[in-house]
Design a protein around this motif. Structure first.
Motif, short mmCIF file in Angstrom:
data_model
loop_
_atom_site.label_atom_id
_atom_site.label_comp_id
_atom_site.label_asym_id
_atom_site.label_seq_id
_atom_site.Cartn_x
_atom_site.Cartn_y
_atom_site.Cartn_z
N SER A 14 0.82 -1.20 0.00
CA SER A 14 0.00 0.00 0.00
C SER A 14 0.86 1.26 0.00
N GLU A 31 -12.30 4.32 -1.40
CA GLU A 31 -12.59 2.90 -1.29
C GLU A 31 -11.31 2.07 -1.29
N GLY A 32 -10.37 2.42 -2.16
CA GLY A 32 -9.10 1.70 -2.19
C GLY A 32 -8.32 1.86 -0.90
N CYS A 34 -9.52 2.66 2.12
CA CYS A 34 -10.21 2.00 3.25
C CYS A 34 -10.14 0.48 3.14
N LEU A 35 -10.21 -0.06 1.92
CA LEU A 35 -10.08 -1.51 1.77
C LEU A 35 -8.70 -2.00 2.17
N THR A 36 -7.68 -1.21 1.90
CA THR A 36 -6.32 -1.56 2.32
C THR A 36 -6.23 -1.61 3.84
N VAL A 38 -8.72 -2.06 5.97
CA VAL A 38 -9.55 -3.14 6.51
C VAL A 38 -8.88 -4.50 6.26
N ALA A 39 -8.23 -4.66 5.11
CA ALA A 39 -7.52 -5.92 4.86
C ALA A 39 -6.41 -6.12 5.89
N TYR A 42 -8.11 -7.17 9.12
CA TYR A 42 -8.51 -8.58 9.12
C TYR A 42 -7.32 -9.49 9.40
N ASP A 55 -15.23 -4.43 10.00
CA ASP A 55 -16.28 -3.96 9.11
C ASP A 55 -16.75 -2.57 9.51
N TYR A 58 -14.32 -0.01 8.37
CA TYR A 58 -14.45 0.32 6.94
C TYR A 58 -15.53 1.39 6.73
#
Length: 74
Positions: A14, A31-32, A34-36, A38-39, A42, A55, A58
């Motif tokens: 990232s 979105e990109g 925040c997805l990074t 959240v991944a 996880y 979740d 995110y």
């Protein structure tokens, strides 16, 4: 140990990519980003704090990111 290596690999990827390459709009960039995050959540913290917290993170990240961009455009 594997989880830590995966989390560090995702964080490293990232930071290596520049956000300007993937930006087609503010929503796509948020979105990109925040997805990074959240991944990473996880893989590193999901086991300890639960996936529902990731979740929620995110949703909060998307809301905050879009509000910050809207504020900058004003």
């Amino acid at each position: 140990m594997r989880r830590l290596v995966l989390a560090l690999a995702v964080l490293g990827m990232s930071y290596m990519g520049t956000p300007a390459e993937a930006v087609a709009g503010a929503r796509d960039w948020c979105e990109g980003y925040c997805l990074t995050l959240v991944a990473s959540c996880y893989m590193s913290l999901g086991f300890f704090i639960g996936k529902d917290k990731c979740d929620a993170m995110y949703e909060g990240c998307m809301t905050g990111c879009l509000e910050a961009i809207a504020e900058e455009e004003k």
